[in-house]
Design a protein around this motif. Sequence first.
Motif, PDB file in Angstrom:
ATOM      1  N   SER A  15      21.232   8.947  -0.042  1.00  0.00           N
ATOM      2  CA  SER A  15      20.908   9.422  -1.386  1.00  0.00           C
ATOM      3  C   SER A  15      19.613  10.194  -1.442  1.00  0.00           C
ATOM      4  O   SER A  15      19.220  10.701  -2.477  1.00  0.00           O
ATOM      5  CB  SER A  15      20.810   8.223  -2.346  1.00  0.00           C
ATOM      6  N   GLY A  16      18.920  10.287  -0.276  1.00  0.00           N
ATOM      7  CA  GLY A  16      17.696  11.056  -0.202  1.00  0.00           C
ATOM      8  C   GLY A  16      16.488  10.329  -0.702  1.00  0.00           C
ATOM      9  O   GLY A  16      15.418  10.916  -0.860  1.00  0.00           O
ATOM     10  N   GLY A  17      16.593   9.006  -0.955  1.00  0.00           N
ATOM     11  CA  GLY A  17      15.453   8.236  -1.456  1.00  0.00           C
ATOM     12  C   GLY A  17      14.605   7.685  -0.344  1.00  0.00           C
ATOM     13  O   GLY A  17      14.961   7.745   0.828  1.00  0.00           O
ATOM     14  N   ARG A  18      13.459   7.135  -0.721  1.00  0.00           N
ATOM     15  CA  ARG A  18      12.563   6.495   0.231  1.00  0.00           C
ATOM     16  C   ARG A  18      12.339   5.063  -0.219  1.00  0.00           C
ATOM     17  O   ARG A  18      12.284   4.792  -1.410  1.00  0.00           O
ATOM     18  CB  ARG A  18      11.223   7.222   0.304  1.00  0.00           C
ATOM     19  N   SER A  19      12.165   4.199   0.752  1.00  0.00           N
ATOM     20  CA  SER A  19      11.921   2.804   0.399  1.00  0.00           C
ATOM     21  C   SER A  19      10.994   2.184   1.410  1.00  0.00           C
ATOM     22  O   SER A  19      10.865   2.661   2.537  1.00  0.00           O
ATOM     23  CB  SER A  19      13.244   2.012   0.367  1.00  0.00           C
ATOM     24  N   ALA A  20      10.332   1.127   1.027  1.00  0.00           N
ATOM     25  CA  ALA A  20       9.458   0.392   1.933  1.00  0.00           C
ATOM     26  C   ALA A  20       9.940  -1.025   2.010  1.00  0.00           C
ATOM     27  O   ALA A  20      10.329  -1.606   1.017  1.00  0.00           O
ATOM     28  CB  ALA A  20       8.020   0.436   1.438  1.00  0.00           C
TER      29      ALA A  20
ATOM     30  N   TRP B  87      11.972  -4.988  -6.789  1.00  0.00           N
ATOM     31  CA  TRP B  87      11.258  -6.130  -7.365  1.00  0.00           C
ATOM     32  C   TRP B  87      11.350  -7.354  -6.464  1.00  0.00           C
ATOM     33  O   TRP B  87      10.415  -8.155  -6.405  1.00  0.00           O
ATOM     34  CB  TRP B  87      11.798  -6.441  -8.752  1.00  0.00           C
ATOM     35  N   SER B  88      12.490  -7.523  -5.764  1.00  0.00           N
ATOM     36  CA  SER B  88      12.646  -8.686  -4.886  1.00  0.00           C
ATOM     37  C   SER B  88      11.630  -8.656  -3.751  1.00  0.00           C
ATOM     38  O   SER B  88      11.134  -9.702  -3.315  1.00  0.00           O
ATOM     39  CB  SER B  88      14.062  -8.748  -4.324  1.00  0.00           C
ATOM     40  N   ARG B  89      11.282  -7.454  -3.304  1.00  0.00           N
ATOM     41  CA  ARG B  89      10.291  -7.347  -2.221  1.00  0.00           C
ATOM     42  C   ARG B  89       8.873  -7.558  -2.743  1.00  0.00           C
ATOM     43  O   ARG B  89       8.019  -8.070  -2.022  1.00  0.00           O
ATOM     44  CB  ARG B  89      10.445  -5.994  -1.521  1.00  0.00           C
ATOM     45  N   TRP B  90       8.644  -7.152  -4.001  1.00  0.00           N
ATOM     46  CA  TRP B  90       7.347  -7.469  -4.601  1.00  0.00           C
ATOM     47  C   TRP B  90       7.164  -8.982  -4.691  1.00  0.00           C
ATOM     48  O   TRP B  90       6.067  -9.502  -4.427  1.00  0.00           O
ATOM     49  CB  TRP B  90       7.224  -6.846  -5.984  1.00  0.00           C
ATOM     50  N   LEU B  91       8.214  -9.686  -5.036  1.00  0.00           N
ATOM     51  CA  LEU B  91       8.137 -11.149  -5.073  1.00  0.00           C
ATOM     52  C   LEU B  91       7.858 -11.710  -3.686  1.00  0.00           C
ATOM     53  O   LEU B  91       7.098 -12.673  -3.527  1.00  0.00           O
ATOM     54  CB  LEU B  91       9.438 -11.730  -5.637  1.00  0.00           C
ATOM     55  N   ALA B  92       8.497 -11.109  -2.650  1.00  0.00           N
ATOM     56  CA  ALA B  92       8.264 -11.563  -1.274  1.00  0.00           C
ATOM     57  C   ALA B  92       6.814 -11.298  -0.865  1.00  0.00           C
ATOM     58  O   ALA B  92       6.194 -12.115  -0.177  1.00  0.00           O
ATOM     59  CB  ALA B  92       9.224 -10.862  -0.325  1.00  0.00           C
TER      60      ALA B  92
ATOM     61  N   ASP C  98      -3.015   1.244   9.528  1.00  0.00           N
ATOM     62  CA  ASP C  98      -1.601   1.572   9.710  1.00  0.00           C
ATOM     63  C   ASP C  98      -1.124   2.571   8.655  1.00  0.00           C
ATOM     64  O   ASP C  98      -0.320   3.462   8.946  1.00  0.00           O
ATOM     65  CB  ASP C  98      -0.750   0.305   9.636  1.00  0.00           C
ATOM     66  N   LEU C  99      -1.615   2.430   7.429  1.00  0.00           N
ATOM     67  CA  LEU C  99      -1.229   3.367   6.380  1.00  0.00           C
ATOM     68  C   LEU C  99      -1.759   4.776   6.665  1.00  0.00           C
ATOM     69  O   LEU C  99      -1.042   5.763   6.485  1.00  0.00           O
ATOM     70  CB  LEU C  99      -1.752   2.885   5.024  1.00  0.00           C
TER      71      LEU C  99
ATOM     72  N   GLY D 163       0.810  -1.213   0.000  1.00  0.00           N
ATOM     73  CA  GLY D 163       0.000   0.000   0.000  1.00  0.00           C
ATOM     74  C   GLY D 163       0.843   1.263   0.000  1.00  0.00           C
ATOM     75  O   GLY D 163       0.497   2.260  -0.651  1.00  0.00           O
ATOM     76  N   ALA D 164       1.961   1.238   0.718  1.00  0.00           N
ATOM     77  CA  ALA D 164       2.854   2.402   0.742  1.00  0.00           C
ATOM     78  C   ALA D 164       3.419   2.672  -0.646  1.00  0.00           C
ATOM     79  O   ALA D 164       3.610   3.829  -1.043  1.00  0.00           O
ATOM     80  CB  ALA D 164       3.992   2.170   1.743  1.00  0.00           C
ATOM     81  N   ALA D 165       3.674   1.605  -1.398  1.00  0.00           N
ATOM     82  CA  ALA D 165       4.190   1.770  -2.762  1.00  0.00           C
ATOM     83  C   ALA D 165       3.108   2.279  -3.704  1.00  0.00           C
ATOM     84  O   ALA D 165       3.337   3.194  -4.505  1.00  0.00           O
ATOM     85  CB  ALA D 165       4.749   0.443  -3.261  1.00  0.00           C
ATOM     86  N   LEU D 166       1.909   1.701  -3.604  1.00  0.00           N
ATOM     87  CA  LEU D 166       0.849   2.036  -4.550  1.00  0.00           C
ATOM     88  C   LEU D 166       0.158   3.353  -4.227  1.00  0.00           C
ATOM     89  O   LEU D 166      -0.273   4.077  -5.137  1.00  0.00           O
ATOM     90  CB  LEU D 166      -0.187   0.904  -4.579  1.00  0.00           C
ATOM     91  N   LEU D 167       0.043   3.672  -2.930  1.00  0.00           N
ATOM     92  CA  LEU D 167      -0.730   4.848  -2.525  1.00  0.00           C
ATOM     93  C   LEU D 167       0.122   6.026  -2.075  1.00  0.00           C
ATOM     94  O   LEU D 167      -0.284   7.175  -2.242  1.00  0.00           O
ATOM     95  CB  LEU D 167      -1.693   4.462  -1.393  1.00  0.00           C
ATOM     96  N   LEU D 168       1.290   5.740  -1.481  1.00  0.00           N
ATOM     97  CA  LEU D 168       2.118   6.814  -0.935  1.00  0.00           C
ATOM     98  C   LEU D 168       3.372   7.085  -1.756  1.00  0.00           C
ATOM     99  O   LEU D 168       4.180   7.926  -1.395  1.00  0.00           O
ATOM    100  CB  LEU D 168       2.514   6.472   0.520  1.00  0.00           C
TER     101      LEU D 168
END
Length: 287
Positions: free
Chosen positions: A282-287, A111-116, A153-154, A100-105
């Motif tokens: 690097s200033g990026g965000r990740s979930a 890709w490895s986490r999408w597989l998980a 939670d989101l 949800g954090a990826a799709l909505l936020l």
Amino acid sequence: MVAAMAAFALEDMFLKSAAWEVPVGQILMLFGTGGTLGFLILARIRGERVFTRALLSRGIALRAALESTARLCYTLAIALTPLSSASAILQATPLVVVAGAALLLGERVAWSRWLAILAGFGGVLMILRPGPGSFEAASLFAVFGMLGFAGRDLTTRVMPRGLSNATLGFCGFVVLIPTGALFLAATGGAVWPSASSWAALAAGTLFGIVAYAALTAAMRTGEVSVVTPFRYSRLLFGVTLGVLVFGERPDTATLLGSAVILGSGLFIMLGRRKTAPVQRASGGRSA
């Protein structure tokens, strides 16, 4: 975090015990009333304000709707299905939060986490076993509860900063009172609980308050990437209580599905912990 998960599991155990006699709607009303009073007292002790303008925001209304849906569905799940399987399905909540954090936020997910995440959902299907002769429709309540908790939670992540933890706890419990009342009006069957049911409801409410307070302390005082994987200890507590207290015997499919969910969640959380320093630099965000 481990203390919070143990308290949540004990809360489930006591509410399931009360559900043998007390209707689910009535349980939600009493549980919500006790939790509301508990957080009002906690807020007074801490000197925190509960009633603020932020309570009128759309975010709070959405969070309240998700909370009430999640609580109702999950309470039905633990009342109608084995505690061990309901606890296992609930462990997919972090997977849904990451998706949800990826799709909505707009957070980036490798890709490895999408597989998980997909593997974790496969674990849920292993527990549900959607097929003739093995599918238990009541287990879907656990799935709906899990989705509701993930949504809650989101929305919590985008709550106004002025809201105290006591305010969020108060909102989470007070909404259960009308939810339980409406469900009880629709289903009927209110009873005067026996002494043992009153004791179970009181204990469940107490452990619910303790669990929420411990969870909040863990998330505020510890590194999120360190403490979050310990959320999965709830699965161990839930299965153990199901076996020892209710005589449940999880079958092979349930155990394998639980292992897949657990492995998927830990892969995502531990992977996030390893990559977080690089992404912060690097200033990026990740979930």
